[in-house]
Scaffold this motif. Structure first.
Motif: not given
Lengths: 626, 235
Positions: B122-123, B126
């Motif tokens: 999701k990030d 990252r």
């Protein structure tokens, strides 16, 4: 509703053959859901690749869609992995076109084509969110109707269907669809709608009849109310040239069982083989004219892009213009790399020559069906083929370069003796020897001879002269198979047979009565489905369900008296029962009944004016003119 | 003479297998009355070939086909005619007529594929870090499972030629494909998992093959497609 497909679309990669469930094929008809008055879904109780090879579905689909006020979509049985996905995602079974759940349709029409697909019907209703039993359906439930080749004994399915259409559905489906909505719009109760629909020719509403039993045996079926017809006459179309035929059939992505253009050139067969149900229920034999055939062939090839066209019929070679049709098609498509295939060839050298003229390129295998091993037994079943015919055909086939011959036989035929099985072995060996001999003569021209022998257990079917005959026990049938297994050996011969238990089950359902409804229901509840796939069938389920209902297969598959009432007696197939009785009697004596198209009338009852009577009348007129 | 064309196999037909696609194309060509050439022999079929198969479930934005012709047909007309007879979901994008028969086959030619992956994280940051870490590796040994054969280890990193994040935040990998070294799409994830072992699975439907290229005939950094003039010239 319409979002049902989105819910599972991304998960389809996890199921086998996901292309079964996406639709979107060339020539698919997807209409605007809100622009039509009547919405019908044709349901086929087997997987996509089987159902899409079924000509009846194709005809009805395109016929219904040819009307502006009707849309017709398709649904097939999901394979088990897809069923699991639907259940896990809490998603109803949906149609391939508009991806609508079955509950959104006015009418669901099931094809009844094989007894062992019956549990799959129940499963599809359940997956579609429709109450499995007719009595549990409310006014909002779609009307569940059934038709097809096994509709001639619908009794084991009477709990699950609102009505059946007896005969060729093209003859009445459109008016049935429109009439239903008319009645529904009047907000009549469901039972009243059904009662009124029962007045339509060919429509059988089972809930309007009650079965009676006498000491554990079926003793009759009776209308329960006034104005309910006693008998249901099967419907058929009279003229194939006038009838609708789909020339823009759907082209599946998937490599389906019959992956080619199918053109029906005639319907019905009057050869009168005494084991054959289609030979009775599709009488009279009707031909499409050469002109219509050529016109339709051209249009089908143009609209599909197929490179193979199959001229289908119960008996292709019997078409009176078959040679010219094949010659003309060959001529028309010489440069377009289109091959013509002829299924269902009769055993004679004319067939071989015909096959030679169409299979100029692919000469791999040729199939013959002598059905029985001796003349005596072939006379009993009225298979009008002599050993000389057969051997001449085989010789012609080998000489023309075929090296693989497939032979279809049946065992457990009425009147069968040991000598008939010996005769079968003998015939197979003779076939192999002829092949080897011819191969020796032109060694370089031919691959090694292969004889593939396929043996099925004979299943007596309703409305055939053998409808009163018993099936043998599993042990007896297995003994016959073991014998054949030990005799049909050697490098050139391969032997394949089907499970006799499967045939006995088929026989039970084929000649069952209403008591089998709860057996089918119980087998489905215990997980029975897709039972036409032998690896999916579990005989234990059937045994348990039968025990629970205090029934046994023998009650349905043992010998019956010709005067006894039969569960399907209320249906009128066109052919008269007296004819079937006479054929039954003649079979013991080995008396053949020739095809009335080339011989005298056999008084089967199907024609108002028998064909040979017309001939006699014509001769009379000619004589009068002299 | 022949036609080479680029086409898209869109999401709605992503579940059609390679062989089914080939049959679908053949039938559409016949319906469109395009003068394709047939093979000789017992079972004449249109001489049609496609670039490397797409896995079932994955759409492709720029796939290629070669069709031998018995008569000349212009690229534009081919595109127009065939699109009329193809089911929605397969679209011919461009085509060129080639007057000679001296082309290398698509399967021999195409050696790069670009896969776009819906990130399983999701990030976005990252993800960016993960792609950078992947790019920074000199070597990334992964294990290839092979049907009926022993597993084999190979260096994935040396077969990944470009790693990017698209403006929409999706991951883009340009990898080797074809007979001179081939990366399976799921192996990209296997490599990423060497760096971030908790990385969730990415189903095949979350991949997209954006393009296919020819690197070994490219002069500078720009990748050629099988439709580039340089490649279609007679050698």
């Amino acid at each position: 509703m319409a979002r049902v497909f989105e819910k599972i679309d991304d998960k389809l990669h996890g199921v086998s053959s996901p292309e079964r469930y996406i639709g979107r094929e060339w020539n698919m008809k997807k209409k605007d859901w809100n622009e039509v008055e009547h919405r019908v879904c044709l349901a086929f109780p087997d997987v996509y690749e089987i159902g899409m090879s079924h000509l009846g579905i194709s005809i009805l689909y395109h016929l219904l869609n040819s009307r502006d006020d009707i849309l017709c979509e398709r649904v097939f049985s999901p394979w088990k992995d897809m069923e699991q996905l639907l259940r896990d995602e809490n998603t109803g079974l949906f149609s391939l076109e508009n991806k609508r759940e079955l509950t959104d349709f006015d009418i669901i029409g099931f094809t009844l084509q094989y007894e062992l697909s019956y549990t799959t019907i129940l499963n599809m209703l359940d997956l579609g969110g429709i109450p499995v039993k007719s009595e549990d359906r409310s006014g909002e439930s779609p009307l569940i109707i059934g038709g097809g080749s096994t509709v001639f004994n619908p009794e084991p399915l009477t709990d699950f269907f609102d009505l059946f259409f007896i005969g060729e559905a093209e003859a009445g489906i459109i008016s049935l669809v429109r009439r239903y909505k008319e009645l529904k719009n009047q907000e009549l109760p469901r039972a009243e709608i059904l009662k009124r629909l029962s007045g339509i020719a060919g429509v059988y509403v089972p809930s309007l009849y009650e079965a009676e039993y006498d000491r554990g045996d079926f003793s009759g079926l009776f209308p329960t109310g006034d104005g309910v017809k006693e008998n249901i006459e099967r419907q058929f179309i009279e003229d194939l040239d006038e009838a609708f035929y789909p020339t823009e059939p759907i082209v599946p992505y998937m490599d389906i069982v019959h992956n080619r253009a199918a053109l029906e050139i005639s319907r019905g067969c009057q050869r009168g083989c005494r084991f054959c149900a289609a030979g009775i229920s599709y009488r009279p034999a009707r031909e499409k004219s050469k002109e219509t055939i050529l016109k339709q062939a051209g249009r089908i090839i143009e609209s599909t892009g197929y490179d193979e066209i199959s001229l289908t019929s119960l008996n292709t070679v019997d078409h009176s213009q078959i040679e010219e049709i094949v010659a003309d098609l060959n001529e028309m498509y010489r440069d377009e790399k289109i091959s013509i295939s002829l299924p269902s060839l009769r055993v004679n050298d004319f067939s071989v020559n015909l096959a030679r003229s169409v299979q100029r390129v692919r000469r791999s295998g040729l199939t013959f069906a002598p059905e029985a091993g001796t003349q005596r037994l072939r006379d009993i079943i009225n298979k009008g083929v002599t050993e000389e015919d057969y051997l001449a055909a085989v010789r012609a086939a080998f000489k023309n370069g075929w090296h693989r011959i497939k032979l279809y036989f049946m065992i457990d035929l009425p009147g069968e003796r040991e000598e008939d099985l010996e005769g079968m072995v003998d015939l197979v060996q003779k076939t192999a020897e002829i092949g080897s001999e011819i191969r020796k003569q032109n060694r370089k021209e031919m691959k090694p001879v292969e004889i593939q022998v396929n043996v099925t257990t004979f299943v007596p079917k309703p409305f055939t002269p053998f409808q009163w005959k018993a099936m043998s026990s599993r042990q007896e049938i297995e003994k016959k198979i073991e014998y054949l297994q030990s005799e049909l050996r050697g490098g050139r011969i391969s032997f394949d047979w089907n499970d006799p238990e499967l045939s006995r089950l088929e026989g039970m359902l084929a000649r069952g009565d209403r008591r089998l409804n709860e057996v089918i229901y119980s087998v489905w509840r215990e997980g029975g489905r897709l039972e036409g796939w032998s690896e999916e069938i579990d005989y234990e389920l059937w045994q348990r369900a039968l025990n629970k209902s205090d029934l046994s297969p023998e009650q349905f598959i043992s010998e019956r008296d010709t005067e006894e009432r039969l569960p399907w007696d209320h249906l009128l197939p066109g052919v008269e029962k007296q004819f079937l009785r006479e054929e039954f009697e003649k079979s013991f004596k080995g008396i053949p009944t020739p095809d009335c198209r080339w011989s005298e009338c056999s008084f089967c009852g199907v024609c108002d004016t028998p064909h040979s009577m017309i001939q006699i009348a014509e001769q009379q007129v000619m004589r009068d003119d002299d | 003479m022949m036609i080479r064309a680029g086409f898209a196999k869109k999401k709605r037909l992503r579940y059609i297998s390679h062989l089914e696609l080939l049959d679908t194309m053949r039938r559409a060509i016949r319906r469109a009355d395009i003068p394709g050439e047939y093979s000789r022999g017992y079972n004449p079929t249109l001489n049609l070939s496609l670039s490397q198969p797409l896995p079932v479930g994955m759409p492709g934005g720029s796939e290629y086909l070669d069709l031998n012709l018995k008569e000349r047909i212009d690229g534009e007309k081919f595109v127009q005619d065939l699109n009329l007879y193809l089911p929605a979901g397969i679209e011919i994008l461009r085509a060129k007529f080639v007057g000679h028969d001296n082309l290398k086959s698509l399967q021999a030619l195409v050696d790069r594929a670009r896969y776009i992956i819906d990130p399983p994280l999701k990030d976005e940051e990252r993800g960016r870090d993960l792609l950078q870490a992947f790019a920074a590796k000199d070597e990334l040994i992964i294990t290839r499972k092979r049907r009926n054969k022993e597993d084999r280890d190979y260096d994935l990193r040396s077969m990944v030629h470009e790693i990017k994040m698209t403006p929409e935040g999706r991951w883009s990998f340009l990898v080797s494909t074809g007979s001179r070294g081939h990366v399976r799409p799921q192996e990209i994830l296997q490599g990423l998992r060497k760096i971030e072992s908790e990385l969730p699975e990415v189903p095949i439907v979350n991949f997209y093959r954006e393009g296919m290229y020819v690197s070994h005939m490219s002069q500078d950094d720009e990748l050629l497609t099988p439709l580039a003039e340089e490649i279609l010239e007679e050698r």
